[in-house]
Design an enzyme around this catalytic site. Sequence first.
Site, short mmCIF file in Angstrom:
data_model
loop_
_atom_site.label_atom_id
_atom_site.label_comp_id
_atom_site.label_asym_id
_atom_site.label_seq_id
_atom_site.Cartn_x
_atom_site.Cartn_y
_atom_site.Cartn_z
N ILE A 16 -7.55 7.55 -1.73
CA ILE A 16 -7.35 6.11 -1.73
C ILE A 16 -8.17 5.62 -0.54
O ILE A 16 -8.05 6.16 0.56
CB ILE A 16 -5.85 5.73 -1.63
CG1 ILE A 16 -5.65 4.23 -1.36
CG2 ILE A 16 -5.08 6.53 -0.59
CD1 ILE A 16 -4.17 3.78 -1.44
N SER A 17 -9.05 4.66 -0.77
CA SER A 17 -9.97 4.24 0.29
C SER A 17 -9.25 3.59 1.46
O SER A 17 -8.14 3.09 1.32
CB SER A 17 -10.99 3.23 -0.27
OG SER A 17 -11.56 3.71 -1.44
N GLN A 18 -9.92 3.56 2.60
CA GLN A 18 -9.33 2.97 3.81
C GLN A 18 -9.24 1.45 3.63
O GLN A 18 -10.11 0.84 2.99
CB GLN A 18 -10.20 3.39 5.00
CG GLN A 18 -11.01 2.32 5.64
CD GLN A 18 -12.00 2.87 6.64
OE1 GLN A 18 -12.82 3.74 6.33
NE2 GLN A 18 -11.96 2.35 7.84
N PHE B 57 -17.79 8.08 0.19
CA PHE B 57 -16.88 8.06 -0.97
C PHE B 57 -16.92 9.39 -1.70
O PHE B 57 -17.90 10.12 -1.62
CB PHE B 57 -17.30 6.94 -1.96
CG PHE B 57 -16.71 5.60 -1.65
CD1 PHE B 57 -17.21 4.82 -0.62
CD2 PHE B 57 -15.65 5.10 -2.40
CE1 PHE B 57 -16.66 3.59 -0.32
CE2 PHE B 57 -15.09 3.86 -2.11
CZ PHE B 57 -15.60 3.10 -1.07
N ARG C 217 0.82 -1.22 0.00
CA ARG C 217 0.00 0.00 0.00
C ARG C 217 0.85 1.27 0.00
O ARG C 217 0.45 2.30 -0.54
CB ARG C 217 -0.95 -0.03 1.21
CG ARG C 217 -1.93 1.15 1.28
CD ARG C 217 -2.98 0.89 2.35
NE ARG C 217 -3.68 2.09 2.76
CZ ARG C 217 -4.84 2.50 2.24
NH1 ARG C 217 -5.43 1.81 1.29
NH2 ARG C 217 -5.42 3.60 2.67
#
Length: 232
Positions: A79-81, A223, A53
């Site tokens: 960038i999503s969790q 989002f 990541r």
Amino acid sequence: MAATALPVLFWSLPETVHSEDFTDRRSQMVEFDLKQRGILDSSVLGAMLKVPRHEFVESKHLNVAYADMALPIKKNQTISQPYIVALMTESARLKATDKVLEIGTGSAYQAAVLAEIVEQVYSIEIVKTLAEEAAERLNRLGYENVKTRHGDGYQGWEEAGPFDAILITAATPKIPQPLVDQLKTGGRMVMPLGEGRDSQNLVVLTKKKDGELHKEFITGVVFVPMTGEVRQ
Ligand code: SAH
């Protein structure tokens, strides 16, 4: 002799310490933020343990690359969790032979996680700079089973379909019909659905034999918005 040996030691040390550190942080992320919060699918956990990541975040966020939070990337996107990436991936109920479409490449982290699990991934990104950087990053990291494209994902990727699963990683006010058309019977579509900017419902839609969609609510999420044709 000593004068030349010293700088070598100096320069090589931080690199080594860093990469071991990231591996540790990644295992902790999988253990505490994923497993202990209910992610069970071993292929998802395996992929999250493998994908670096820290290669997908901006260098100023390296120290929090494995924290369980979304992080800003360029062009006001995120960038999503990790937990949400894992949850969406698990909700898609993937098999190794699957072909998956993602809308919203962003940093390409989600695409890389998918690529560790399935045979072929297609991903579309509407922001040109992000699309270009994502393609370059995936190439550099050796993800040969991901094809990317710059454009509006609303119309999907018809020539590559039909897909076993489709993930939309941006908030959409409605279900894009062209994507439903490109989903196989039995296929799953995972997306944050809702009109609101501040919260949406993460849902899984399964395409039944009669073409109807079976809808399952997973959880509340936030989002960045899906833009383009879906808003017209
Ligand atoms: N999956 C990404 C994070 C997604 S953020 C990751 O793992 O990093 C949402 C992304 O969707 C943003 O990059 C945004 O530019 C993109 N996006 C928004 N609307 C889109 C559309 N209509 N088609 C394709 N991409 C879109």
